[in-house]
Design an enzyme around this catalytic site. Structure first.
Site, short mmCIF file in Angstrom:
data_model
loop_
_atom_site.label_atom_id
_atom_site.label_comp_id
_atom_site.label_asym_id
_atom_site.label_seq_id
_atom_site.Cartn_x
_atom_site.Cartn_y
_atom_site.Cartn_z
N HIS A 92 0.86 -1.20 0.00
CA HIS A 92 0.00 0.00 0.00
C HIS A 92 0.89 1.24 0.00
O HIS A 92 0.44 2.33 0.31
CB HIS A 92 -0.90 0.03 1.25
N GLY A 123 21.01 9.42 -36.86
CA GLY A 123 22.36 9.94 -37.09
C GLY A 123 23.42 8.86 -37.26
O GLY A 123 24.60 9.13 -37.04
N CYS A 133 23.60 6.63 -40.15
CA CYS A 133 23.66 6.07 -41.50
C CYS A 133 25.11 5.92 -41.97
O CYS A 133 25.49 4.91 -42.56
CB CYS A 133 22.86 6.94 -42.47
N SER A 162 18.50 -1.46 -40.61
CA SER A 162 17.64 -2.00 -41.67
C SER A 162 18.36 -1.93 -43.01
O SER A 162 18.08 -2.70 -43.91
CB SER A 162 16.29 -1.28 -41.71
N THR A 173 13.74 7.38 -50.04
CA THR A 173 14.60 6.35 -49.44
C THR A 173 15.70 5.98 -50.43
O THR A 173 15.74 6.50 -51.54
CB THR A 173 13.80 5.05 -49.13
N MET A 174 16.57 5.04 -50.01
CA MET A 174 17.64 4.57 -50.88
C MET A 174 17.09 4.00 -52.19
O MET A 174 17.78 3.95 -53.21
CB MET A 174 18.47 3.50 -50.15
#
Length: 570
Positions: free
Chosen positions: A220, A401, A403, A445, A493-494
């Site tokens: 409690h 940050g 890549c 990814s 994207t790529m």
């Protein structure tokens, strides 16, 4: 006041029970009372009925333990408050009228609970009901417990289970009372918390500094026995078990090597399930090192204190009969449905699967010589290492940050791989081998996307190395990336650079096309497409969660792809 979805304390206990009953077809509310009963009350005719309860805020206790093989009913109070005498009496009458052959009240050792359940018991006896009461005090916190005795905490759930299994097997009230009382005597629980809890609409019950945790606190938010600096899980568990089993502590549990126990690792409400699993592993290791056999381990939220970020450990010394009662089937929703067996850190691992030998494709047509392949790959690696900082900078606006780091990791992995063996000259084997290197070493990814691209492209180059085969390979790689990655051209994207290059490479399918000219056009298209991502709205990847007005730079993945293609052509 801490944020909650419930702002006032009034009504929240009723609402919580209403939600539980709405979602569980095995439960019913008792009209006019904060009482929940099994929906198959006629099934208890001729058997002992078990009632428990206490304040709300300890969910899933106690209503989660109603069911065949556990409790017959539960009486709930408001948050952290004892239930009323009238409601306890109504619950006793309901089960007595259903034909119960005796009623056992299982009560946690708090003054309010003892008084209200005790008063109802006396009145029910006066009405002729055969009612008994077992008071559970399993807290090992206090070295010299005061007059109030040991608090009833999570061990109470094991008592519900033992009593429920006995009642289901048709045991008499005398037998259940005797066995449950004996089990309660060989049981101990201790809590540890990193945070207080707060009743809806109120401030926290106590304050703990950023670097402090509290040992032995109640359910409690009552104070514990000792504050200390936050310890990692294994040290914290060691401290708890030491305190629980210390013979100089009057409320300790005697634990000797060779003993068998049931262990409960209970989340006090606000600990992450990840940490709970770590604590559970530490508890099993620590007990094993003391020579204790953990006959069963239960891990989860069994008796909580609202959102308290803490854990309690319960140990019950068991023999074969008690283990059998713990294992007996129950329909109670909060009792874990696990495979029965002991807990151990010595469980044998499943052996890793053996990789079959790779089928080396018979290659017709000789690909570029190994030395030439190596020169091209060295250029690609140097290019990626040179633009590492630039890619990181571009990635900071939209991602995390990293890549540049990810691509640099890929470059170092490829260099390492070439140092260990000359790269295969055959295109299909070369791309497959590169896919393996990137999948293992690149991470992120991007690593998987490049891996998908190269694996699919390699399939189109088996036994072929003519110009149209490279156009097919490029298309196949892009198709695989789209299928699993979910991006399309124009999503920033790529893929934008790759897609532009692939469109240019389609010219390789025309008879008499000059491969070098087509490649140069492909590189130009890729570079232009990478630059064009500056003005696109992100439709996939992490950048898609950020408003486009903040993304004034080109996409780092697209820039990296254009740079790789450029290095191949140099």
């Amino acid at each position: 006041v801490p944020k909650k979805l419930v702002t006032t304390v009034s009504g929240c206990a009723d609402d919580a029970l209403a939600g539980l009953v709405a979602c569980n077809p095995g439960l019913r509310l008792l009209q006019g009372h904060r009482v929940v009963l099994r929906d198959d009350l006629p099934a208890i005719r001729g058997r002992v009925a078990l009632l428990s309860g206490g304040g709300s805020g300890h969910e899933p206790a106690h209503a989660g333990y109603i069911g065949k093989g556990m409790l017959t009913g539960v009486v709930a109070g408001a948050v952290f408050a004892s239930p009323s005498v009238g409601s306890v009496l109504a619950a006793i009458r309901a089960v007595a009228q259903a034909g119960a052959a005796g009623i056992l009240l299982i009560v946690k050792n708090y003054t309010g609970d003892r008084l209200n359940f005790g008063m109802a018991l006396e009145r029910a006896r006066a009405e002729g009901a055969d009612v008994r009461m077992v008071v559970v005090g399993d807290d090992c916190a206090f070295a010299t417990p005061g007059k109030a005795g040991r608090r009833g905490i999570c061990g109470t759930v094991l008592i519900h289970k033992v009593a429920g299994a006995l009642a289901e097997a048709g045991a008499s009230l005398d037998e259940i009372e005797k066995k449950v009382t004996a089990a309660a005597k060989v049981m101990g629980t201790l809590g540890l918390s990193l945070s207080p809890c707060s009743i809806p609409g109120s401030k926290p019950s106590f304050q703990l500094a950023e670097d402090e945790m509290e040992l032995g606190l109640g359910i409690h938010g009552e104070a514990g026995v000792r504050r200390m600096k936050v310890l990692p899980a294994d040290k914290a568990v060691e401290t708890m078990l030491k305190h629980m089993t210390d013979p100089s502590n009057a409320s300790h549990l005697s634990l000797t090597p060779g003993s068998s126990v049931v262990l409960v690792v209970n989340n006090l409400g606000g600990l992450s399930c990840l940490e709970l699993g770590i604590v559970a592993g530490a508890a099993v290791r620590c007990l094993e090192s003391r020579g204790i056999r953990i006959a069963r381990a239960l891990v989860g939220s069994f008796m909580t204190a609202l959102e308290m970020a803490g854990v309690s450990l319960t140990l019950m010394l068991v023999d074969e009969e008690l283990v059998g009662l713990i294992d007996a089937k129950t329909t109670a929703m909060a009792w874990p449905n696990i495979v029965t067996g002991p807990a151990t850190t010595q469980r044998e691992e499943v052996p890793a699967p053996i990789e079959g030998p790779r089928k080396l494709q018979a290659e017709t047509g000789i690909g570029p010589g190994s030395a030439r392949v190596e020169r091209v790959l060295q250029r690609v690696c140097s290019t990626l290492l040179d633009i590492q900082d630039k890619l990181n900078e571009l990635d900071r606006g939209a991602g995390d940050g990293d890549c540049g780091h990810t691509h640099a990791r890929a470059a170092q992995a490829i260099r390492e791989w070439m140092r260990s063996r000359p790269p295969p000259a055959a295109p299909a084997q070369l791309l497959s081998a590169l896919a393996d290197v990137l999948l293992e070493q690149m991470g992120g990814s991007s690593g998987v996307l490049y891996g998908l691209f190269l694996t699919a492209a390699a399939r189109n180059l088996r036994g072929r190395s003519d110009s149209p085969a490279w156009a097919d390979a490029m298309d196949a790689g892009i198709e695989a990336m789209q299928r699993y990655g979910g991006a399309a051209p124009g999503d920033r994207t790529m893929l934008d650079s790759l897609f532009a290059a692939a469109q240019a490479l389609h010219s390789l399918r025309s008879p008499g096309a000059d491969p070098l000219r087509v490649l140069a056009a492909a590189v130009q298209s890729a570079e232009a497409a990478a630059e064009a991502t500056r003005h696109m709205e992100a439709g996939a990847g992490r950048a898609s969660y950020i408003r486009s007005s903040r993304l004034e730079q080109p996409d780092p993945g697209a820039v990296a792809v254009a740079a790789v293609l450029g290095a191949v052509l140099q």
